[in-house]
Design an enzyme around this catalytic site. Structure first.
Site, PDB file in Angstrom:
ATOM      1  N   ARG A 105     -67.944 -49.316 -41.831  1.00 49.59           N
ATOM      2  CA  ARG A 105     -67.071 -48.155 -41.613  1.00 49.59           C
ATOM      3  C   ARG A 105     -66.857 -47.305 -42.873  1.00 49.59           C
ATOM      4  O   ARG A 105     -65.777 -47.249 -43.440  1.00 49.59           O
ATOM      5  CB  ARG A 105     -65.723 -48.595 -41.035  1.00 49.59           C
ATOM      6  CG  ARG A 105     -65.866 -49.182 -39.661  1.00 49.59           C
ATOM      7  CD  ARG A 105     -64.546 -49.605 -39.082  1.00 49.59           C
ATOM      8  NE  ARG A 105     -63.836 -48.525 -38.419  1.00 49.59           N
ATOM      9  CZ  ARG A 105     -62.707 -48.701 -37.749  1.00 49.59           C
ATOM     10  NH1 ARG A 105     -62.168 -49.897 -37.675  1.00 49.59           N
ATOM     11  NH2 ARG A 105     -62.108 -47.696 -37.163  1.00 49.59           N
ATOM     12  N   LYS A 145     -51.255 -45.221 -29.732  1.00 47.78           N
ATOM     13  CA  LYS A 145     -51.266 -45.532 -31.168  1.00 47.78           C
ATOM     14  C   LYS A 145     -52.206 -44.579 -31.915  1.00 47.78           C
ATOM     15  O   LYS A 145     -51.833 -44.012 -32.954  1.00 47.78           O
ATOM     16  CB  LYS A 145     -51.745 -46.980 -31.367  1.00 47.78           C
ATOM     17  CG  LYS A 145     -52.124 -47.332 -32.795  1.00 47.78           C
ATOM     18  CD  LYS A 145     -52.629 -48.743 -32.923  1.00 47.78           C
ATOM     19  CE  LYS A 145     -54.090 -48.955 -32.660  1.00 47.78           C
ATOM     20  NZ  LYS A 145     -55.011 -48.482 -33.711  1.00 47.78           N
ATOM     21  N   ASN A 146     -53.414 -44.397 -31.377  1.00 50.63           N
ATOM     22  CA  ASN A 146     -54.410 -43.599 -32.092  1.00 50.63           C
ATOM     23  C   ASN A 146     -54.094 -42.108 -32.096  1.00 50.63           C
ATOM     24  O   ASN A 146     -54.702 -41.350 -32.846  1.00 50.63           O
ATOM     25  CB  ASN A 146     -55.813 -43.829 -31.504  1.00 50.63           C
ATOM     26  CG  ASN A 146     -56.369 -45.189 -31.899  1.00 50.63           C
ATOM     27  OD1 ASN A 146     -55.748 -45.915 -32.679  1.00 50.63           O
ATOM     28  ND2 ASN A 146     -57.512 -45.542 -31.353  1.00 50.63           N
ATOM     29  N   CYS A 202     -64.336 -53.584 -42.567  1.00 51.16           N
ATOM     30  CA  CYS A 202     -63.411 -54.283 -41.684  1.00 51.16           C
ATOM     31  C   CYS A 202     -64.228 -55.133 -40.727  1.00 51.16           C
ATOM     32  O   CYS A 202     -65.444 -55.112 -40.766  1.00 51.16           O
ATOM     33  CB  CYS A 202     -62.500 -53.305 -40.953  1.00 51.16           C
ATOM     34  SG  CYS A 202     -63.336 -52.397 -39.673  1.00 51.16           S
ATOM     35  N   ASP A 232     -63.392 -48.901 -27.608  1.00 52.21           N
ATOM     36  CA  ASP A 232     -62.154 -49.680 -27.685  1.00 52.21           C
ATOM     37  C   ASP A 232     -61.844 -50.443 -26.391  1.00 52.21           C
ATOM     38  O   ASP A 232     -60.860 -51.187 -26.340  1.00 52.21           O
ATOM     39  CB  ASP A 232     -60.975 -48.756 -28.030  1.00 52.21           C
ATOM     40  CG  ASP A 232     -60.954 -48.393 -29.511  1.00 52.21           C
ATOM     41  OD1 ASP A 232     -61.743 -48.963 -30.283  1.00 52.21           O
ATOM     42  OD2 ASP A 232     -60.145 -47.531 -29.900  1.00 52.21           O
ATOM     43  N   ARG A 253     -50.855 -55.193 -33.505  1.00 47.51           N
ATOM     44  CA  ARG A 253     -51.182 -53.903 -34.130  1.00 47.51           C
ATOM     45  C   ARG A 253     -51.299 -52.808 -33.079  1.00 47.51           C
ATOM     46  O   ARG A 253     -51.071 -51.637 -33.378  1.00 47.51           O
ATOM     47  CB  ARG A 253     -52.528 -54.003 -34.864  1.00 47.51           C
ATOM     48  CG  ARG A 253     -52.468 -54.818 -36.136  1.00 47.51           C
ATOM     49  CD  ARG A 253     -53.763 -54.707 -36.870  1.00 47.51           C
ATOM     50  NE  ARG A 253     -54.083 -53.289 -37.102  1.00 47.51           N
ATOM     51  CZ  ARG A 253     -55.247 -52.847 -37.531  1.00 47.51           C
ATOM     52  NH1 ARG A 253     -56.217 -53.686 -37.782  1.00 47.51           N
ATOM     53  NH2 ARG A 253     -55.454 -51.568 -37.724  1.00 47.51           N
TER      54      ARG A 253
HETATM   55  C1  UD1 Z   1     -61.108 -44.219 -34.312  1.00 51.20           C
HETATM   56  C2  UD1 Z   1     -60.094 -45.115 -33.627  1.00 51.20           C
HETATM   57  C3  UD1 Z   1     -60.739 -46.431 -33.220  1.00 51.20           C
HETATM   58  C4  UD1 Z   1     -61.975 -46.170 -32.367  1.00 51.20           C
HETATM   59  C5  UD1 Z   1     -62.928 -45.197 -33.051  1.00 51.20           C
HETATM   60  C6  UD1 Z   1     -64.104 -44.790 -32.185  1.00 51.20           C
HETATM   61  C7  UD1 Z   1     -58.023 -44.468 -34.699  1.00 51.20           C
HETATM   62  C8  UD1 Z   1     -56.895 -44.852 -35.561  1.00 51.20           C
HETATM   63  N1  UD1 Z   1     -59.005 -45.367 -34.553  1.00 51.20           N
HETATM   64  O1  UD1 Z   1     -61.522 -44.891 -35.486  1.00 51.20           O
HETATM   65  O2  UD1 Z   1     -59.783 -47.187 -32.479  1.00 51.20           O
HETATM   66  O3  UD1 Z   1     -62.662 -47.389 -32.142  1.00 51.20           O
HETATM   67  O4  UD1 Z   1     -62.210 -43.990 -33.425  1.00 51.20           O
HETATM   68  O5  UD1 Z   1     -63.654 -44.278 -30.976  1.00 51.20           O
HETATM   69  O6  UD1 Z   1     -58.026 -43.400 -34.120  1.00 51.20           O
HETATM   70  N2  UD1 Z   1     -68.531 -43.369 -39.596  1.00 51.20           N
HETATM   71  C9  UD1 Z   1     -69.322 -43.121 -40.684  1.00 51.20           C
HETATM   72  N3  UD1 Z   1     -68.854 -42.352 -41.710  1.00 51.20           N
HETATM   73  C10 UD1 Z   1     -67.603 -41.796 -41.657  1.00 51.20           C
HETATM   74  C11 UD1 Z   1     -66.783 -42.029 -40.550  1.00 51.20           C
HETATM   75  C12 UD1 Z   1     -67.278 -42.825 -39.509  1.00 51.20           C
HETATM   76  O7  UD1 Z   1     -70.464 -43.617 -40.749  1.00 51.20           O
HETATM   77  O8  UD1 Z   1     -67.215 -41.102 -42.616  1.00 51.20           O
HETATM   78  C13 UD1 Z   1     -69.020 -44.233 -38.501  1.00 51.20           C
HETATM   79  C14 UD1 Z   1     -68.182 -45.519 -38.373  1.00 51.20           C
HETATM   80  O9  UD1 Z   1     -68.619 -46.514 -39.256  1.00 51.20           O
HETATM   81  C15 UD1 Z   1     -68.417 -45.890 -36.913  1.00 51.20           C
HETATM   82  C16 UD1 Z   1     -68.540 -44.525 -36.237  1.00 51.20           C
HETATM   83  O10 UD1 Z   1     -68.829 -43.574 -37.261  1.00 51.20           O
HETATM   84  O11 UD1 Z   1     -69.609 -46.604 -36.769  1.00 51.20           O
HETATM   85  C17 UD1 Z   1     -67.283 -44.093 -35.489  1.00 51.20           C
HETATM   86  O12 UD1 Z   1     -66.188 -44.091 -36.369  1.00 51.20           O
HETATM   87  P1  UD1 Z   1     -64.953 -43.098 -36.209  1.00 51.20           P
HETATM   88  O13 UD1 Z   1     -65.129 -42.260 -35.009  1.00 51.20           O
HETATM   89  O14 UD1 Z   1     -64.743 -42.431 -37.531  1.00 51.20           O
HETATM   90  O15 UD1 Z   1     -63.782 -44.119 -35.958  1.00 51.20           O
HETATM   91  P2  UD1 Z   1     -62.353 -44.109 -36.618  1.00 51.20           P
HETATM   92  O16 UD1 Z   1     -61.842 -42.724 -36.723  1.00 51.20           O
HETATM   93  O17 UD1 Z   1     -62.352 -44.967 -37.830  1.00 51.20           O
END
Ligand code: UD1
Length: 418
Positions: A121, A22-23, A116, A303, A396
């Site tokens: 996030r 999915k990701n 969320c 995850d 999902r």
């Molecule tokens: C993706 C995955 C999710 C997984 C996560 C971490 C998808 C669709 N989802 O989510 O399943 O759990 O990677 O492996 O691929 N953060 C910030 N600022 C930002 C972006 C992120 O502070 O602009 C923080 C987030 O709040 C979190 C951490 O960084 O604490 C990791 O987030 P991120 O790696 O961005 O996860 P996603 O891409 O949302």
């Protein structure tokens, strides 16, 4: 709304085919915005999140056909650069359209996703990166409004965010000049995205390391790509096997995507066998507590933290689990306690004292991976029935999970709630 009913205690056995990730699929679909000719994706999983991305892209005018495991995407009819709140709030990954919209059309209007269940996030890293590429960004009425011609730049991410890395790679493909992204995410899904974009004519190198270089090109064409297997789905089935003292082989998953996780399973006493595109896990003689700390790839994946906790709740001894990626990702704990687990949470650390058994109980799914943990707990429970409500969270990310667990010998079924 549906409920999942489980009578636990049966060891899971046999082989299960793992679906496409999915990701990986979600950013690949968003990347099709950059392609000026049609694209075909193979091994696409049939999941609610995929339908949400389909709707977002279709609403922008993209022609999306999803049949079987194939998805055909044609951006030639796109007539909008807006992703509305109603869809983005359902799924944060909708935000992945921002980078490719900017790269292809030089403008985008995408709703902010909001918080969320697993934390605030924010999207600051995405926005900072796109600004460094020359985009002008305004936040207006809950929307990110971005525009501007992009120019390559050297950018260091504050944290190796998966989504921000993907957004920046997609935007930089069409920037003029060279972009060097450092401290980027190294997840297998990033490598899959870079491979797809390179098939379309992009010039990306270094994906899978912490430094990615992108040489901007004038246009991207069409192409075909097969999505990698879902490492998190594979890990979930392997945990269910070990937790029920069973013996399960997952087919269609790459062990090198799960090295840290498989190391912890072995440390707990499970036997792991690795073959070409398949992984087998068994734990006939029980398993012991292990300590885990979640980290960006190649560390232990956040995850799989909730599902691992469910298994460890009946391990011999104590396990310490540290969640280092998200701020509040212990949603499963309250429900596991109701099933008889002994878990204490202090900030981002959980101490799990293994108990002899769990008992079935009515529980509520709260997010995708926490729900999968409850399914594993239900499969473990030797007495009583577990009734999981709000199963749309599971749908999902797991395709017909109850049918596939049933085929492995679990007593599990889905009923209409009401
Ligand atoms: C993706 C995955 C999710 C997984 C996560 C971490 C998808 C669709 N989802 O989510 O399943 O759990 O990677 O492996 O691929 N953060 C910030 N600022 C930002 C972006 C992120 O502070 O602009 C923080 C987030 O709040 C979190 C951490 O960084 O604490 C990791 O987030 P991120 O790696 O961005 O996860 P996603 O891409 O949302």
């Amino acid at each position: 709304m549906d409920k999942i009913l489980i009578r636990g205690g049966a060891p899971l056995r046999c082989t299960v085919a793992i679906r496409g990730a999915k990701n990986a699929t979600l950013p690949l679909m968003a990347a099709a915005i950059l392609a000026e000719k049609p694209c075909t994706l193979h091994n696409v999983p049939c999941l609610h999140d995929i339908f949400t991305m389909d709707k977002i892209l279709s609403d922008m005018g993209m022609a999306v056909e999803f049949t079987g495991r194939y998805m055909h995407l044609d951006s030639s009819s796109m007539n909008s650069v807006e992703a509305p709140y109603d869809l983005v709030r359902k799924m944060r990954a909708s935000f992945f359209v921002l980078g490719p919209l900017l790269g292809r059309f030089g403008k985008a209007r995408v709703s902010l996703p909001g918080g969320c269940a697993i934390g605030a996030r924010p999207v600051d890293i995405h926005l900072k990166g796109l600004e460094a590429l020359g985009a002008t960004i305004r936040i207006e009425s809950g929307y990110v409004e971005a525009e501007g011609a992009l120019t390559g730049a050297d950018i260091t991410l504050d944290f190796p965010s998966v989504g921000a890395t993907e957004n920046m790679i997609m935007a930089a493909c069409r920037a003029s000049g060279v972009t060097r992204l450092s401290n980027v995410a190294r997840e297998p899904e990033i490598v899959d995205l870079a491979q797809f974009l390179n098939t379309l004519g992009a010039r990306i190198s270094g994906a899978g390391t912490d430094l990615i270089t992108i040489v901007g090109v004038d246009a991207l064409s069409g192409g075909e790509h097969t999505v990698i297997g879902d490492r998190i789905e594979a890990g979930t089935f392997l945990l269910a096997a070990v937790a029920t003292h069973g013996d399960v082989t997952v087919q269609g998953a790459q062990s090198e995507h799960l090295t840290a996780f498989l190391g912890k399973l072995e440390e707990s006493g499970a036997t792991i066998e690795i073959g070409a595109n398949r992984i087998r896990a068994k734990a006939a003689n029980g398993f012991e507590g292990v300590d885990i700390t979640t980290q960006p790839f190649p560390g232990f994946p956040t995850d799989l933290q909730a599902q691992m906790m469910a298994m460890l709740s009946v391990a011999q001894g104590v396990s310490i689990i540290k969640e280092m990626v998200f701020e509040s990702r212990f949603m499963q704990v309250a429900e596991l306690l109701r099933m008889g687990a002994d878990i204490e949470v202090d900030g981002n650390t959980a101490v799990v004292r293994g108990v002899k058994n769990l008992s079935g109980a009515p529980v509520m799914a709260s997010d995708l991976r926490a729900s999968a943990a409850l399914v594993i707990a239900g499969l473990i429970a030797q007495k009583g029935e577990t009734a999981i409500s709000r199963v749309y969270h599971i749908d999902r990310g797991y395709e017909r999970i109850e049918e596939r667990l049933c085929a492995l010998g679990a007593d599990i079924r889905r009923v209409r709630e009401g």
